[in-house]
Design a protein around this motif. Structure first.
Motif, mmCIF file in Angstrom:
data_model
loop_
_atom_site.group_PDB
_atom_site.id
_atom_site.type_symbol
_atom_site.label_atom_id
_atom_site.label_comp_id
_atom_site.label_asym_id
_atom_site.label_seq_id
_atom_site.Cartn_x
_atom_site.Cartn_y
_atom_site.Cartn_z
ATOM 1 N N ARG A 47 1.769 5.280 3.977
ATOM 2 C CA ARG A 47 0.541 4.965 4.726
ATOM 3 C C ARG A 47 0.416 3.483 5.060
ATOM 4 O O ARG A 47 -0.310 3.106 5.963
ATOM 5 C CB ARG A 47 -0.681 5.382 3.920
ATOM 6 C CG ARG A 47 -0.788 6.858 3.721
ATOM 7 C CD ARG A 47 -2.014 7.186 2.923
ATOM 8 N NE ARG A 47 -1.939 8.549 2.416
ATOM 9 C CZ ARG A 47 -2.871 9.100 1.690
ATOM 10 N NH1 ARG A 47 -3.955 8.422 1.361
ATOM 11 N NH2 ARG A 47 -2.735 10.335 1.275
ATOM 12 N N GLY A 48 1.103 2.638 4.323
ATOM 13 C CA GLY A 48 1.019 1.201 4.559
ATOM 14 C C GLY A 48 2.022 0.694 5.577
ATOM 15 O O GLY A 48 1.668 0.007 6.529
ATOM 16 N N CYS A 49 3.293 1.056 5.383
ATOM 17 C CA CYS A 49 4.332 0.471 6.239
ATOM 18 C C CYS A 49 4.919 1.442 7.253
ATOM 19 O O CYS A 49 5.603 1.015 8.182
ATOM 20 C CB CYS A 49 5.450 -0.121 5.390
ATOM 21 S SG CYS A 49 6.480 1.095 4.533
ATOM 22 N N GLY A 50 4.726 2.735 7.067
ATOM 23 C CA GLY A 50 5.224 3.706 8.034
ATOM 24 C C GLY A 50 6.663 4.144 7.819
ATOM 25 O O GLY A 50 7.207 4.899 8.620
ATOM 26 N N ARG A 51 7.289 3.666 6.736
ATOM 27 C CA ARG A 51 8.670 4.073 6.472
ATOM 28 C C ARG A 51 8.708 5.331 5.610
ATOM 29 O O ARG A 51 7.770 5.640 4.896
ATOM 30 C CB ARG A 51 9.428 2.961 5.735
ATOM 31 C CG ARG A 51 9.607 1.708 6.552
ATOM 32 C CD ARG A 51 10.313 0.633 5.761
ATOM 33 N NE ARG A 51 9.457 0.159 4.669
ATOM 34 C CZ ARG A 51 9.863 -0.652 3.702
ATOM 35 N NH1 ARG A 51 11.125 -1.070 3.664
ATOM 36 N NH2 ARG A 51 9.025 -1.050 2.768
ATOM 37 N N THR A 52 9.831 6.035 5.676
ATOM 38 C CA THR A 52 10.041 7.179 4.794
ATOM 39 C C THR A 52 10.441 6.646 3.419
ATOM 40 O O THR A 52 10.832 5.480 3.270
ATOM 41 C CB THR A 52 11.173 8.087 5.316
ATOM 42 O OG1 THR A 52 12.404 7.350 5.269
ATOM 43 C CG2 THR A 52 10.890 8.583 6.735
ATOM 44 N N ALA A 53 10.365 7.517 2.411
ATOM 45 C CA ALA A 53 10.780 7.121 1.059
ATOM 46 C C ALA A 53 12.244 6.684 1.062
ATOM 47 O O ALA A 53 12.618 5.722 0.388
ATOM 48 C CB ALA A 53 10.555 8.263 0.082
ATOM 49 N N THR A 54 13.076 7.369 1.837
ATOM 50 C CA THR A 54 14.494 7.008 1.932
ATOM 51 C C THR A 54 14.664 5.626 2.546
ATOM 52 O O THR A 54 15.454 4.811 2.056
ATOM 53 C CB THR A 54 15.265 8.062 2.759
ATOM 54 O OG1 THR A 54 15.111 9.325 2.124
ATOM 55 C CG2 THR A 54 16.734 7.710 2.877
ATOM 56 N N VAL A 101 0.884 -1.163 0.000
ATOM 57 C CA VAL A 101 0.000 0.000 0.000
ATOM 58 C C VAL A 101 0.925 1.217 0.000
ATOM 59 O O VAL A 101 0.994 1.968 0.949
ATOM 60 C CB VAL A 101 -0.928 0.019 1.240
ATOM 61 C CG1 VAL A 101 -1.864 1.222 1.205
ATOM 62 C CG2 VAL A 101 -1.719 -1.269 1.352
ATOM 63 N N CYS A 102 1.671 1.362 -1.066
ATOM 64 C CA CYS A 102 2.724 2.377 -1.132
ATOM 65 C C CYS A 102 2.149 3.760 -1.420
ATOM 66 O O CYS A 102 1.296 3.922 -2.285
ATOM 67 C CB CYS A 102 3.727 2.014 -2.213
ATOM 68 S SG CYS A 102 4.446 0.380 -1.965
ATOM 69 N N SER A 103 2.644 4.728 -0.694
ATOM 70 C CA SER A 103 2.211 6.104 -0.910
ATOM 71 C C SER A 103 3.379 7.074 -0.802
ATOM 72 O O SER A 103 3.175 8.255 -0.596
ATOM 73 C CB SER A 103 1.123 6.477 0.096
ATOM 74 O OG SER A 103 1.650 6.532 1.401
ATOM 75 N N THR A 104 4.603 6.568 -0.958
ATOM 76 C CA THR A 104 5.768 7.421 -0.741
ATOM 77 C C THR A 104 5.992 8.454 -1.840
ATOM 78 O O THR A 104 6.795 9.353 -1.667
ATOM 79 C CB THR A 104 7.042 6.580 -0.557
ATOM 80 O OG1 THR A 104 7.171 5.690 -1.663
ATOM 81 C CG2 THR A 104 6.999 5.802 0.745
ATOM 82 N N LEU A 105 5.291 8.345 -2.943
ATOM 83 C CA LEU A 105 5.396 9.387 -3.972
ATOM 84 C C LEU A 105 4.641 10.645 -3.558
ATOM 85 O O LEU A 105 4.940 11.734 -4.018
ATOM 86 C CB LEU A 105 4.862 8.886 -5.314
ATOM 87 C CG LEU A 105 5.696 7.818 -6.008
ATOM 88 C CD1 LEU A 105 4.999 7.349 -7.277
ATOM 89 C CD2 LEU A 105 7.088 8.328 -6.322
ATOM 90 N N PHE A 106 3.645 10.477 -2.691
ATOM 91 C CA PHE A 106 2.778 11.587 -2.308
ATOM 92 C C PHE A 106 2.867 11.961 -0.837
ATOM 93 O O PHE A 106 2.467 13.040 -0.448
ATOM 94 C CB PHE A 106 1.320 11.244 -2.656
ATOM 95 C CG PHE A 106 1.146 10.817 -4.079
ATOM 96 C CD1 PHE A 106 1.202 11.740 -5.104
ATOM 97 C CD2 PHE A 106 0.964 9.479 -4.403
ATOM 98 C CE1 PHE A 106 1.052 11.352 -6.438
ATOM 99 C CE2 PHE A 106 0.814 9.080 -5.723
ATOM 100 C CZ PHE A 106 0.864 10.023 -6.741
ATOM 101 N N ASP A 107 3.377 11.073 -0.015
ATOM 102 C CA ASP A 107 3.425 11.279 1.434
ATOM 103 C C ASP A 107 4.857 11.164 1.943
ATOM 104 O O ASP A 107 5.661 10.419 1.400
ATOM 105 C CB ASP A 107 2.566 10.229 2.156
ATOM 106 C CG ASP A 107 1.106 10.289 1.762
ATOM 107 O OD1 ASP A 107 0.543 11.399 1.756
ATOM 108 O OD2 ASP A 107 0.526 9.223 1.455
#
Length: 73
Positions: free
Chosen positions: A36-43, A26-32
């Motif tokens: 929202r799924g795993c709680g990790r930062t994009a980095t 449930v990846c949202s690292t392009l926008f957040d």
């Protein structure tokens, strides 16, 4: 209530029983800033495979404290 109990059991597993990655697809690292799924930062997501076990454990500890990953069982 059953779902909450199962999720709690999964997220409190000993370190050696954790999945290889907190990813729940449930990846949202392009926008957040925080997925929202795993709680990790994009980095953290992009560097996960090259992180040491100690670094991964620190991320796991933080995201579990914050109520992630939002894994369905």
């Amino acid at each position: 209530m059953l779902f909450a109990a199962r999720e709690s059991e999964t997220m409190t597993q000993p370190v050696n029983n954790r999945p290889d990655t907190p990813c729940v697809a449930v990846c949202s690292t392009l926008f957040d800033d925080i997925c929202r799924g795993c709680g990790r930062t994009a980095t953290e997501v992009s560097h996960w495979v090259s992180m040491s076990q100690a670094e991964k454990d620190a991320v796991w500890d933080r995201i579990i404290r914050e109520g992630y990953p939002r894994r369905k069982i």
